[in-house]
Design a protein around this motif. Structure first.
Motif, short mmCIF file in Angstrom:
data_model
loop_
_atom_site.label_atom_id
_atom_site.label_comp_id
_atom_site.label_asym_id
_atom_site.label_seq_id
_atom_site.Cartn_x
_atom_site.Cartn_y
_atom_site.Cartn_z
N GLY A 71 7.79 11.24 -4.40
CA GLY A 71 7.13 10.01 -4.83
C GLY A 71 5.63 10.14 -4.83
N SER A 85 9.20 12.07 -10.75
CA SER A 85 10.36 11.20 -10.94
C SER A 85 11.60 11.98 -11.38
N GLY A 87 12.32 -1.04 -2.89
CA GLY A 87 11.76 -1.83 -3.98
C GLY A 87 10.87 -2.94 -3.46
N ARG A 88 10.00 -3.43 -4.30
CA ARG A 88 9.11 -4.51 -3.90
C ARG A 88 9.91 -5.79 -3.67
N ARG A 108 10.31 -9.61 -6.32
CA ARG A 108 10.00 -9.09 -7.65
C ARG A 108 10.19 -10.21 -8.68
N THR A 133 12.49 -2.47 -12.40
CA THR A 133 12.54 -1.55 -11.27
C THR A 133 11.91 -0.22 -11.68
N ASP A 134 11.70 0.67 -10.70
CA ASP A 134 11.12 1.97 -11.02
C ASP A 134 11.97 2.72 -12.04
N THR A 135 13.30 2.67 -11.87
CA THR A 135 14.19 3.36 -12.79
C THR A 135 14.12 2.74 -14.18
N ARG A 162 11.59 1.18 -15.47
CA ARG A 162 10.32 1.57 -16.07
C ARG A 162 10.42 2.96 -16.69
N ARG A 163 11.06 3.86 -15.96
CA ARG A 163 11.20 5.22 -16.48
C ARG A 163 12.05 5.24 -17.75
#
Length: 364
Positions: free
Chosen positions: A269, A274, A295-296, A299, A308-310, A312-313
């Motif tokens: 990270g 990623s 996770g934040r 949200r 989520t981070d995923t 976004r990717r």
């Protein structure tokens, strides 16, 4: 005839030679100091070895985890004076970082092939490394392993041998995953020979990682992680913890596996790796080992901040024009999971098409 400033095309740059040696001795801070002097000198006199200095800096930062700096050095190196052929190495180093970050899955044919000039022969394994990781990201670990094993055999006694061990951890990992004990034993033996010649922390870590995977010994892998930490090579430290997590999970040591998993993902990270995070999660998924919730909290329910981070990717890859199948292969997810992510992204962004996602990314 050599120029009086020591930067003539018919001789090597003593700064860069010293920096290369210091990097391989794990004296990264000293190497950086030498390269700063070399780069300043060559820029001042428009020296012909500037590209070599910049590429050496990019390699150093690939190892020490300062990847933004590495990419910047690659960009500068590609346009710098170059008499030895190092300029073709720069885009390959940048591609390797892009693969790990999950932001770039290259068309391997677009990366310059190594030629027969001094600069490229010393880094000849990098092109094959990038090509192999691309195969793996596209769901073909068997092809990745085959290519890396062939590269190891072909370059073991050539000018790339000094840094060829950079690819050993990936050979060992792929051999373990694909189920090729011969490849695992062979690379472990090569790593052991490397340490016998020069017992640096980075080489010791490489040998411990390779031998640990060949013999399914998680203690060796954890010792390898500590050696990599001493050497200042966070990517390899994380790889050692990742492999330890897989072995510990397979042996039923869930708590220890989770600790190694969390440590590996925390390091990845910090690097922004990623793709490595996705691979790590995929490798432990069959053992039902899960990361802690990171996770934040609170949200938002809609908008880009709601992703989520995923997600976004996935959104980035959608914006790049990737198909769901291509995204699934690169992120180690099933096709159905990617479809689900795309649907959630569209809902959270109140969009109706992939084109709208791409347009929204361009406006950010």
């Amino acid at each position: 005839m050599a120029s009086t400033d020591g930067a003539g095309p018919d001789q090597f740059d003593p700064y860069a030679l010293r920096a290369d040696c210091l990097i391989e001795l794990d004296r990264l801070t000293e190497a950086e100091d030498v390269l700063e002097q070399a780069i300043a000198h060559n820029r001042r006199i428009r020296g012909e070895h500037l590209c070599w200095n910049l590429v050496a800096g990019a390699r150093l930062h690939l190892l020490d985890g300062r990847w933004d700096d590495a990419v910047a050095e690659c960009s500068a190196g590609a346009a710098a004076p170059d008499v030895l052929g190092y300029s073709t190495v720069a885009p390959t180093l940048a591609a390797l970082i892009g693969i790990h970050r999950g932001t770039f899955l290259p068309d391997v044919d677009s990366i310059p092939l190594p030629g027969d000039r001094v600069g490229t022969t010393g880094y000849a394994h990098l092109h094959s490394w990038a090509e192999a990781l691309t195969h793996e990201a596209r769901g073909h670990p068997d092809l990745a392993l085959k290519l890396l094993v062939e590269t190891h055999e072909r370059l073991a006694d050539r000018s790339a041998a000094a840094t060829l061990y950079y690819i050993f951890p990936d050979i060992a990992r792929l051999a373990a995953d694909v189920g090729d004990p011969d490849a695992a034993r062979s690379v472990a033996a090569s790593a052991d020979e490397l340490v016998a010649r020069e017992p640096t922390a980075s080489r010791s870590g490489t040998a411990l990682l390779c031998r640990g995977l060949a013999e399914r010994d998680s203690d060796r892998l954890l010792a390898g992680a500590q050696a990599f930490r001493r050497s200042g090579r966070p990517l390899y430290e994380a790889q050692a913890y990742e492999n330890a997590a897989v072995l510990l999970a397979a042996n039923g040591s869930d708590a220890d596996a989770r600790r190694s998993l969390d440590t590996a993902i925390a390091i990845y990270g910090r690097l922004g790796a990623s793709w490595d995070i996705a691979r790590t999660a995929a490798r432990v998924r069959p053992y039902e080992i899960r990361r802690g919730v990171r996770g934040r909290r609170n949200r938002p329910k809609s908008g880009w901040a709601a992703l989520t981070d995923t997600e976004r990717r996935v959104a980035v890859l959608v914006a790049e024009g990737r198909s769901n199948s291509g995204i699934a292969a690169q992120m180690f997810l099933s096709h159905r999971t990617v479809q689900s992510h795309v649907s959630k992204i569209l809902a959270k962004l109140d969009m109706r098409s992939r084109r709208e996602i791409a347009a929204g990314m361009r406006r950010m």
